[in-house]
Design a protein around this motif. Sequence first.
Motif, PDB file in Angstrom:
ATOM      1  N   ALA A 222       4.155   0.758  -4.773  1.00 36.98           N
ATOM      2  CA  ALA A 222       5.015   1.925  -4.571  1.00 36.98           C
ATOM      3  C   ALA A 222       6.260   1.590  -3.759  1.00 36.98           C
ATOM      4  N   GLY A 223       6.463   0.297  -3.445  1.00 36.10           N
ATOM      5  CA  GLY A 223       7.644  -0.106  -2.687  1.00 36.10           C
ATOM      6  C   GLY A 223       7.528   0.105  -1.195  1.00 36.10           C
ATOM      7  N   GLN A 224       6.303   0.306  -0.691  1.00 31.13           N
ATOM      8  CA  GLN A 224       6.111   0.595   0.728  1.00 31.13           C
ATOM      9  C   GLN A 224       5.614  -0.627   1.487  1.00 31.13           C
ATOM     10  N   PRO A 225       6.063  -0.819   2.732  1.00 27.32           N
ATOM     11  CA  PRO A 225       5.485  -1.869   3.579  1.00 27.32           C
ATOM     12  C   PRO A 225       4.071  -1.479   3.982  1.00 27.32           C
ATOM     13  N   ARG A 226       3.211  -2.485   4.167  1.00 27.50           N
ATOM     14  CA  ARG A 226       1.816  -2.233   4.528  1.00 27.50           C
ATOM     15  C   ARG A 226       1.369  -3.239   5.582  1.00 27.50           C
ATOM     16  N   ILE A 227       0.339  -2.890   6.310  1.00 28.85           N
ATOM     17  CA  ILE A 227      -0.298  -3.810   7.246  1.00 28.85           C
ATOM     18  C   ILE A 227      -1.796  -3.815   6.967  1.00 28.85           C
ATOM     19  N   PHE A 228      -2.354  -5.016   6.761  1.00 27.27           N
ATOM     20  CA  PHE A 228      -3.775  -5.201   6.513  1.00 27.27           C
ATOM     21  C   PHE A 228      -4.377  -5.993   7.670  1.00 27.27           C
TER      22      PHE A 228
END
Length: 381
Positions: A222-228
């Motif tokens: 979706a074009g979003q930054p993420r943190i795992f």
Amino acid sequence: MIKQTTAVVMLALGLTGCSDAPDNMPEAKADTSPSVLTVQGQWIKEADGSIMADPQTSGLTHVNGMLATLSDASAQTDQQRRIHVLNPANATLLPKPESMRMATEVRRSCFANYLKEEPDLEALVVDPQNQQVFYTVTEDATRTGALSVRCQQRFAETGSTDYPTLLVRLFRDDDGTTTMTNVRPVSFPASFEVGDFPNDGIEGMAMTPERLLYLGLEKDKAGQPRIFSVQMDEAFWESQDFIEVTEPQLAVPQFESGNHPINGLEYYYHQASQQGFLLAAARNDNELWVISENNTRPTARIVMQFTAPVEDAEENCPATEVMDNASIEGLAVIDSTLWLINDPWKKNYLKNVQCGANQSHYNAMAPLLFSVPLDEAWFTE
């Protein structure tokens, strides 16, 4: 992941996107607004005093009062596959080490060919329990070619790219020799909808004292930054199988459009509040995100402008100049100072040229080391 727009404490206002700009850009001018934090840079020098040329620096970590970074696969050959250690006091590197060696376990793995050629090493963190152990992560492996049939079958379900993201353990000897000792591929649950973006993958890493490893993703489907996150226990490297990440419920900013990648991460424990925070470099926005680890505070977003010193300044040249494009790729905290390193973006780096005295540095794709004091307001307001 918070799906609605994240509640944000705007300690700084406005975005300064790093997307493609017209060729005839005017000179970058200093933003004198009190809401924009100016961050001073130093040109990074080799041990012999020469400028550090085209290292494409990625990641930053601190070890025994020094800083360490590494080079990605687009760096010139003599910079690749090395941990570069530098003194933050003068931004000068220790003598250049030899390229990384490979332990038997790595040489016999499915990923040996990729790791011995031009691996796209993107981030760096030191193990809080052993200052000779580092971890890095790979991104784009499309240049390497496919895995063997056996390896493709074993590691097909990545949840992201065809060639899996790799987590690599490094051991650095006292003489600076570094060895890749272990490697494991990373998988993402299909429900995370990470997407297939070989050059927009994991770019940031941070580790807590309890060895919880955070991984910052540039963008998802979706074009979003993420943190795992991944918990590394004592038996972590006894396996060569997939590592499946989890997703902590952190207040990562969400956007309606544009590219807003995370390109650097650092873990910081704020002693006064006894809380942990993630500091994230939002490269395209020239922002620092201060994210509460336990969601007790809204995410703070600090807008920054970066300056380069002008060496041997010509007449009418200032002592420093505001950069058009810095492209921050790594963060590290030592005591009360935040250190940042950039990865010269070859497509845009020459847009920084203003004073002729710095022309050769920009032509050489020379990085800078930036620093700024930590502000208590980032963690308390």
